[in-house]
Scaffold this motif. Structure first.
Motif, PDB file in Angstrom:
ATOM      1  N   PRO A 197      68.418  34.644   9.524  1.00  0.00           N
ATOM      2  CA  PRO A 197      68.168  33.567  10.484  1.00  0.00           C
ATOM      3  C   PRO A 197      68.543  33.931  11.920  1.00  0.00           C
ATOM      4  N   GLU A 198      69.479  34.876  12.094  1.00  0.00           N
ATOM      5  CA  GLU A 198      69.842  35.271  13.454  1.00  0.00           C
ATOM      6  C   GLU A 198      68.680  35.972  14.154  1.00  0.00           C
ATOM      7  N   ARG A 199      67.798  36.646  13.408  1.00  0.00           N
ATOM      8  CA  ARG A 199      66.618  37.266  14.020  1.00  0.00           C
ATOM      9  C   ARG A 199      65.658  36.189  14.499  1.00  0.00           C
ATOM     10  N   ALA A 200      65.486  35.153  13.701  1.00  0.00           N
ATOM     11  CA  ALA A 200      64.614  34.050  14.132  1.00  0.00           C
ATOM     12  C   ALA A 200      65.134  33.446  15.430  1.00  0.00           C
ATOM     13  N   ALA A 201      66.444  33.272  15.531  1.00  0.00           N
ATOM     14  CA  ALA A 201      67.036  32.747  16.761  1.00  0.00           C
ATOM     15  C   ALA A 201      66.837  33.719  17.916  1.00  0.00           C
ATOM     16  N   GLN A 202      66.925  35.023  17.635  1.00  0.00           N
ATOM     17  CA  GLN A 202      66.714  36.031  18.668  1.00  0.00           C
ATOM     18  C   GLN A 202      65.280  36.012  19.172  1.00  0.00           C
ATOM     19  N   ILE A 203      64.328  35.854  18.260  1.00  0.00           N
ATOM     20  CA  ILE A 203      62.914  35.765  18.665  1.00  0.00           C
ATOM     21  C   ILE A 203      62.729  34.584  19.613  1.00  0.00           C
ATOM     22  N   GLN A 204      63.293  33.457  19.272  1.00  0.00           N
ATOM     23  CA  GLN A 204      63.189  32.279  20.135  1.00  0.00           C
ATOM     24  C   GLN A 204      63.800  32.565  21.512  1.00  0.00           C
ATOM     25  N   ALA A 205      64.942  33.224  21.542  1.00  0.00           N
ATOM     26  CA  ALA A 205      65.592  33.548  22.816  1.00  0.00           C
ATOM     27  C   ALA A 205      64.732  34.506  23.643  1.00  0.00           C
ATOM     28  N   TRP A 206      64.136  35.525  23.000  1.00  0.00           N
ATOM     29  CA  TRP A 206      63.271  36.455  23.725  1.00  0.00           C
ATOM     30  C   TRP A 206      62.075  35.731  24.329  1.00  0.00           C
ATOM     31  N   VAL A 207      61.481  34.831  23.553  1.00  0.00           N
ATOM     32  CA  VAL A 207      60.328  34.072  24.062  1.00  0.00           C
ATOM     33  C   VAL A 207      60.757  33.218  25.249  1.00  0.00           C
ATOM     34  N   GLN A 208      61.867  32.525  25.118  1.00  0.00           N
ATOM     35  CA  GLN A 208      62.344  31.669  26.198  1.00  0.00           C
ATOM     36  C   GLN A 208      62.705  32.469  27.444  1.00  0.00           C
ATOM     37  N   ALA A 209      63.179  33.697  27.266  1.00  0.00           N
ATOM     38  CA  ALA A 209      63.537  34.546  28.402  1.00  0.00           C
ATOM     39  C   ALA A 209      62.322  35.179  29.073  1.00  0.00           C
ATOM     40  N   THR A 255      60.626  37.736  27.859  1.00  0.00           N
ATOM     41  CA  THR A 255      60.611  39.182  27.628  1.00  0.00           C
ATOM     42  C   THR A 255      59.765  39.582  26.421  1.00  0.00           C
ATOM     43  N   CYS A 256      59.250  38.616  25.680  1.00  0.00           N
ATOM     44  CA  CYS A 256      58.499  38.878  24.450  1.00  0.00           C
ATOM     45  C   CYS A 256      56.999  38.806  24.719  1.00  0.00           C
ATOM     46  N   HIS A 257      56.280  39.787  24.196  1.00  0.00           N
ATOM     47  CA  HIS A 257      54.817  39.837  24.306  1.00  0.00           C
ATOM     48  C   HIS A 257      54.241  39.840  22.902  1.00  0.00           C
ATOM     49  N   VAL A 258      53.198  39.057  22.708  1.00  0.00           N
ATOM     50  CA  VAL A 258      52.585  38.947  21.388  1.00  0.00           C
ATOM     51  C   VAL A 258      51.213  39.617  21.400  1.00  0.00           C
ATOM     52  N   LEU A 259      50.920  40.361  20.338  1.00  0.00           N
ATOM     53  CA  LEU A 259      49.605  40.957  20.153  1.00  0.00           C
ATOM     54  C   LEU A 259      48.867  40.094  19.150  1.00  0.00           C
ATOM     55  N   VAL A 281      45.353  39.317  17.003  1.00  0.00           N
ATOM     56  CA  VAL A 281      44.115  39.848  16.444  1.00  0.00           C
ATOM     57  C   VAL A 281      43.298  38.634  16.012  1.00  0.00           C
ATOM     58  N   ASP A 282      42.157  38.453  16.652  1.00  0.00           N
ATOM     59  CA  ASP A 282      41.308  37.286  16.382  1.00  0.00           C
ATOM     60  C   ASP A 282      42.108  35.985  16.460  1.00  0.00           C
ATOM     61  N   GLY A 283      42.996  35.914  17.462  1.00  0.00           N
ATOM     62  CA  GLY A 283      43.767  34.704  17.709  1.00  0.00           C
ATOM     63  C   GLY A 283      45.013  34.542  16.856  1.00  0.00           C
ATOM     64  N   ARG A 284      45.278  35.473  15.950  1.00  0.00           N
ATOM     65  CA  ARG A 284      46.455  35.376  15.069  1.00  0.00           C
ATOM     66  C   ARG A 284      47.506  36.399  15.477  1.00  0.00           C
ATOM     67  N   ALA A 285      48.762  35.982  15.491  1.00  0.00           N
ATOM     68  CA  ALA A 285      49.854  36.888  15.846  1.00  0.00           C
ATOM     69  C   ALA A 285      49.942  38.004  14.807  1.00  0.00           C
ATOM     70  N   ALA A 286      49.843  39.246  15.282  1.00  0.00           N
ATOM     71  CA  ALA A 286      49.896  40.409  14.397  1.00  0.00           C
ATOM     72  C   ALA A 286      51.095  41.296  14.697  1.00  0.00           C
ATOM     73  N   ALA A 287      51.612  41.224  15.924  1.00  0.00           N
ATOM     74  CA  ALA A 287      52.719  42.080  16.340  1.00  0.00           C
ATOM     75  C   ALA A 287      53.370  41.476  17.574  1.00  0.00           C
ATOM     76  N   TYR A 288      54.577  41.944  17.843  1.00  0.00           N
ATOM     77  CA  TYR A 288      55.215  41.558  19.099  1.00  0.00           C
ATOM     78  C   TYR A 288      56.123  42.662  19.587  1.00  0.00           C
ATOM     79  N   GLY A 289      56.383  42.651  20.878  1.00  0.00           N
ATOM     80  CA  GLY A 289      57.284  43.604  21.492  1.00  0.00           C
ATOM     81  C   GLY A 289      58.119  42.917  22.550  1.00  0.00           C
ATOM     82  N   VAL A 290      59.312  43.456  22.773  1.00  0.00           N
ATOM     83  CA  VAL A 290      60.242  42.875  23.739  1.00  0.00           C
ATOM     84  C   VAL A 290      60.594  43.944  24.769  1.00  0.00           C
ATOM     85  N   LEU A 291      60.352  43.628  26.029  1.00  0.00           N
ATOM     86  CA  LEU A 291      60.648  44.526  27.141  1.00  0.00           C
ATOM     87  C   LEU A 291      61.588  43.830  28.112  1.00  0.00           C
ATOM     88  N   HIS A 292      62.699  44.487  28.410  1.00  0.00           N
ATOM     89  CA  HIS A 292      63.571  43.972  29.471  1.00  0.00           C
ATOM     90  C   HIS A 292      63.989  45.139  30.361  1.00  0.00           C
TER      91      HIS A 292
END
Length: 142
Positions: free
Chosen positions: A26-38, A40-44, A46-57
């Motif tokens: 569950p701490e990863r789920a919280a981290q994903i939320q924090a990255w999105v809110q910050a 720093t998270c980019h979503v890839l 495919v045909d409108g569906r989330a297939a991957a993500y990356g975090v750049l800071h």
């Protein structure tokens, strides 16, 4: 069709679902939320569906750092990670970009070397018995 964009709050549930660690941590789920809110998270998508993500800071010794790169299990081995790396490299606001992965993650080592990164050292004691290898590349637009 492939699209890569900054992740938004409405992507969080899909990012958690594709993340193999978040399924049992569950701490990863919280981290994903924090990255999105910050922002720093980019979503890839495919045909409108989330297939991957990356975090750049840019908080790693004032250099760019790809903190996370995750491709959903059903989308692996299709070149999506490479596209995401190129997207993040293009958005790096510094002349140096770093990332890291465990010694045991040989597929990621190969991907990073193919993407123009070079080994830059390692860090012991993060994961017991599996050092973290650091990789580096210069960024022309930084």
């Amino acid at each position: 069709m492939i699209d890569i964009c900054p992740a938004a709050p409405h992507h969080i549930e899909a990012l958690v679902a594709l993340d193999s660690v978040a399924q049992h941590a569950p701490e990863r789920a919280a981290q994903i939320q924090a990255w999105v809110q910050a922002g720093t998270c980019h979503v890839l998508l495919v045909d409108g569906r989330a297939a991957a993500y990356g975090v750049l800071h840019h908080q790693f010794f004032n250099c760019g750092f790809i903190e996370m790169l995750m491709v959903g299990p059903g989308y692996r081995r299709q070149g999506l990670a490479r596209q995401l790396i190129e997207h993040l490299r293009a958005r790096c606001a510094r002349p140096k970009l770093f990332t890291s992965t465990n010694r045991s993650n040989t597929a990621m080592h190969a991907l990073l070397l193919q993407a123009g990164f070079q080994r830059s050292g390692y860090i012991d004691n993060l994961d017991e018995g599996d050092p973290e290898w650091v990789f580096f590349c210069r960024v022309s637009g930084g």
